[in-house]
Design a protein around this motif. Structure first.
Motif, PDB file in Angstrom:
ATOM      1  N   LEU A   1       0.831  -1.200   0.000  1.00  0.00           N
ATOM      2  CA  LEU A   1       0.000   0.000   0.000  1.00  0.00           C
ATOM      3  C   LEU A   1       0.869   1.255   0.000  1.00  0.00           C
ATOM      4  CD1 LEU A   1      -2.920   1.174   0.257  1.00  0.00           C
ATOM      5  CD2 LEU A   1      -2.507   1.212   2.715  1.00  0.00           C
ATOM      6  N   ASN A   2       1.892   1.280   0.827  1.00  0.00           N
ATOM      7  CA  ASN A   2       2.780   2.440   0.901  1.00  0.00           C
ATOM      8  C   ASN A   2       3.526   2.668  -0.408  1.00  0.00           C
ATOM      9  OD1 ASN A   2       2.105   3.189   3.526  1.00  0.00           O
ATOM     10  ND2 ASN A   2       3.571   1.761   4.402  1.00  0.00           N
ATOM     11  N   ARG A   3       3.920   1.588  -1.066  1.00  0.00           N
ATOM     12  CA  ARG A   3       4.605   1.706  -2.356  1.00  0.00           C
ATOM     13  C   ARG A   3       3.669   2.342  -3.391  1.00  0.00           C
ATOM     14  NH1 ARG A   3       4.485  -0.770  -6.943  1.00  0.00           N
ATOM     15  NH2 ARG A   3       3.153  -2.485  -6.266  1.00  0.00           N
ATOM     16  N   LEU A   4       2.439   1.871  -3.445  1.00  0.00           N
ATOM     17  CA  LEU A   4       1.470   2.410  -4.396  1.00  0.00           C
ATOM     18  C   LEU A   4       1.114   3.859  -4.060  1.00  0.00           C
ATOM     19  CD1 LEU A   4      -0.826  -0.722  -4.706  1.00  0.00           C
ATOM     20  CD2 LEU A   4       0.790   0.119  -6.425  1.00  0.00           C
ATOM     21  N   TYR A   5       1.001   4.148  -2.774  1.00  0.00           N
ATOM     22  CA  TYR A   5       0.700   5.514  -2.334  1.00  0.00           C
ATOM     23  C   TYR A   5       1.776   6.477  -2.835  1.00  0.00           C
ATOM     24  CZ  TYR A   5      -0.179   9.446   0.823  1.00  0.00           C
ATOM     25  OH  TYR A   5      -0.436  10.693   1.341  1.00  0.00           O
ATOM     26  N   LYS A   6       3.028   6.081  -2.702  1.00  0.00           N
ATOM     27  CA  LYS A   6       4.132   6.931  -3.162  1.00  0.00           C
ATOM     28  C   LYS A   6       4.091   7.116  -4.674  1.00  0.00           C
ATOM     29  CE  LYS A   6       7.031   6.000   0.767  1.00  0.00           C
ATOM     30  NZ  LYS A   6       8.087   5.242   1.363  1.00  0.00           N
ATOM     31  N   GLU A   7       3.689   6.073  -5.384  1.00  0.00           N
ATOM     32  CA  GLU A   7       3.571   6.186  -6.835  1.00  0.00           C
ATOM     33  C   GLU A   7       2.462   7.177  -7.214  1.00  0.00           C
ATOM     34  OE1 GLU A   7       2.875   3.282 -10.708  1.00  0.00           O
ATOM     35  OE2 GLU A   7       3.484   2.372  -8.799  1.00  0.00           O
ATOM     36  N   ILE A   8       1.347   7.117  -6.489  1.00  0.00           N
ATOM     37  CA  ILE A   8       0.263   8.067  -6.734  1.00  0.00           C
ATOM     38  C   ILE A   8       0.721   9.484  -6.394  1.00  0.00           C
ATOM     39  CG2 ILE A   8      -2.036   8.796  -5.954  1.00  0.00           C
ATOM     40  CD1 ILE A   8      -2.697   5.778  -5.653  1.00  0.00           C
ATOM     41  N   GLU A   9       1.413   9.638  -5.274  1.00  0.00           N
ATOM     42  CA  GLU A   9       1.945  10.966  -4.911  1.00  0.00           C
ATOM     43  C   GLU A   9       2.835  11.523  -6.015  1.00  0.00           C
ATOM     44  OE1 GLU A   9       2.580  12.012  -0.303  1.00  0.00           O
ATOM     45  OE2 GLU A   9       3.943  10.491  -1.084  1.00  0.00           O
ATOM     46  N   THR A  10       3.656  10.672  -6.584  1.00  0.00           N
ATOM     47  CA  THR A  10       4.559  11.093  -7.658  1.00  0.00           C
ATOM     48  C   THR A  10       3.765  11.588  -8.861  1.00  0.00           C
ATOM     49  OG1 THR A  10       6.278   9.568  -6.935  1.00  0.00           O
ATOM     50  CG2 THR A  10       6.404  10.324  -9.217  1.00  0.00           C
ATOM     51  N   ARG A  11       2.710  10.869  -9.193  1.00  0.00           N
ATOM     52  CA  ARG A  11       1.888  11.289 -10.337  1.00  0.00           C
ATOM     53  C   ARG A  11       1.149  12.601 -10.057  1.00  0.00           C
ATOM     54  NH1 ARG A  11      -1.088   6.340 -13.259  1.00  0.00           N
ATOM     55  NH2 ARG A  11       0.630   4.871 -13.283  1.00  0.00           N
ATOM     56  N   LEU A  12       0.934  12.899  -8.795  1.00  0.00           N
ATOM     57  CA  LEU A  12       0.212  14.120  -8.416  1.00  0.00           C
ATOM     58  C   LEU A  12       1.147  15.288  -8.104  1.00  0.00           C
ATOM     59  CD1 LEU A  12      -2.564  12.562  -6.150  1.00  0.00           C
ATOM     60  CD2 LEU A  12      -2.827  13.456  -8.476  1.00  0.00           C
ATOM     61  N   LYS A  13       2.430  15.141  -8.398  1.00  0.00           N
ATOM     62  CA  LYS A  13       3.410  16.178  -8.028  1.00  0.00           C
ATOM     63  C   LYS A  13       3.091  17.545  -8.619  1.00  0.00           C
ATOM     64  CE  LYS A  13       6.899  15.265 -11.596  1.00  0.00           C
ATOM     65  NZ  LYS A  13       6.226  14.315 -12.450  1.00  0.00           N
ATOM     66  N   ASP A  14       2.422  17.564  -9.771  1.00  0.00           N
ATOM     67  CA  ASP A  14       2.083  18.839 -10.408  1.00  0.00           C
ATOM     68  C   ASP A  14       0.682  19.331 -10.041  1.00  0.00           C
ATOM     69  OD1 ASP A  14       4.564  18.872 -11.709  1.00  0.00           O
ATOM     70  OD2 ASP A  14       3.781  17.719 -13.413  1.00  0.00           O
ATOM     71  N   ASP A  15       0.030  18.649  -9.110  1.00  0.00           N
ATOM     72  CA  ASP A  15      -1.331  19.009  -8.709  1.00  0.00           C
ATOM     73  C   ASP A  15      -1.429  19.008  -7.175  1.00  0.00           C
ATOM     74  OD1 ASP A  15      -4.043  19.360  -8.320  1.00  0.00           O
ATOM     75  OD2 ASP A  15      -4.645  17.761  -9.708  1.00  0.00           O
ATOM     76  N   PRO A  16      -0.909  20.076  -6.530  1.00  0.00           N
ATOM     77  CA  PRO A  16      -0.851  20.090  -5.067  1.00  0.00           C
ATOM     78  C   PRO A  16      -2.225  19.999  -4.386  1.00  0.00           C
ATOM     79  CG  PRO A  16      -0.240  22.235  -5.970  1.00  0.00           C
ATOM     80  CD  PRO A  16      -0.365  21.296  -7.124  1.00  0.00           C
ATOM     81  N   ASP A  17      -3.263  20.520  -5.020  1.00  0.00           N
ATOM     82  CA  ASP A  17      -4.590  20.454  -4.404  1.00  0.00           C
ATOM     83  C   ASP A  17      -5.094  19.016  -4.326  1.00  0.00           C
ATOM     84  OD1 ASP A  17      -4.644  23.203  -4.047  1.00  0.00           O
ATOM     85  OD2 ASP A  17      -5.682  23.563  -5.952  1.00  0.00           O
ATOM     86  N   THR A  18      -4.932  18.268  -5.415  1.00  0.00           N
ATOM     87  CA  THR A  18      -5.361  16.870  -5.419  1.00  0.00           C
ATOM     88  C   THR A  18      -4.464  16.036  -4.516  1.00  0.00           C
ATOM     89  OG1 THR A  18      -6.255  17.138  -7.650  1.00  0.00           O
ATOM     90  CG2 THR A  18      -5.908  14.893  -6.881  1.00  0.00           C
TER      91      THR A  18
END
Length: 140
Positions: free
Chosen positions: A53-70
């Motif tokens: 879960l933590n690995r996937l969470y970090k991957e999602i965070e990476t994809r959201l790096k350009d969208d601070p609100d999301t």
């Protein structure tokens, strides 16, 4: 409508963890040391699911790096989900409170709910470009 879907999802997730999946049970079938061994085995399984879960969470965070609100919404949602998961598992284990089986019941619950969240995250990571119902951008 959203509330109904959220209630349905929570109900299904709770029902899904009421019994361990066969794969999970198989992994602990040969646990040594009686109940203590089972407790340890299910604890390891829940930690393994949590690591995924933590690995996937970090991957999602990476994809959201350009969208601070999301990204902020993700953090809020995940913190709330962790609080729910822990409270739900405390509730599920309440019937065995003080007994030697309580840690196993708690860990089985953690594992089941975490695996369900892992599947949610995998779904987010497979969204196609232009899918407005998905909060995570498609991979480049």
């Amino acid at each position: 409508m959203r509330i109904s879907l959220a209630i349905l999802a929570a109900t299904l997730a709770t029902a899904a963890i009421a019994m361990p999946t066969r794969a999970t049970a198989d992994e602990c079938d040969n646990a040594q040391g009686g109940q203590a061994g089972l407790n340890e085995c299910y604890d390891k399984l829940s930690k393994k699911s949590d690591a995924e879960l933590n690995r996937l969470y970090k991957e999602i965070e990476t994809r959201l790096k350009d969208d601070p609100d999301t990204k902020k919404l993700l953090v809020t949602a995940q913190r709330s989900w962790v609080a729910f998961r822990n409270a739900e598992c405390n509730f599920q284990a309440a019937g065995s409170s003080g007994g030697s089986v309580a840690p196993m019941i708690y860990s089985m619950c953690l594992d089941g709910l975490t695996k369900s969240r892992v599947e949610d995250f995998k779904g987010y990571l497979q969204c196609e470009e232009g899918d407005l119902s998905c909060p995570v951008p498609a991979a480049n």
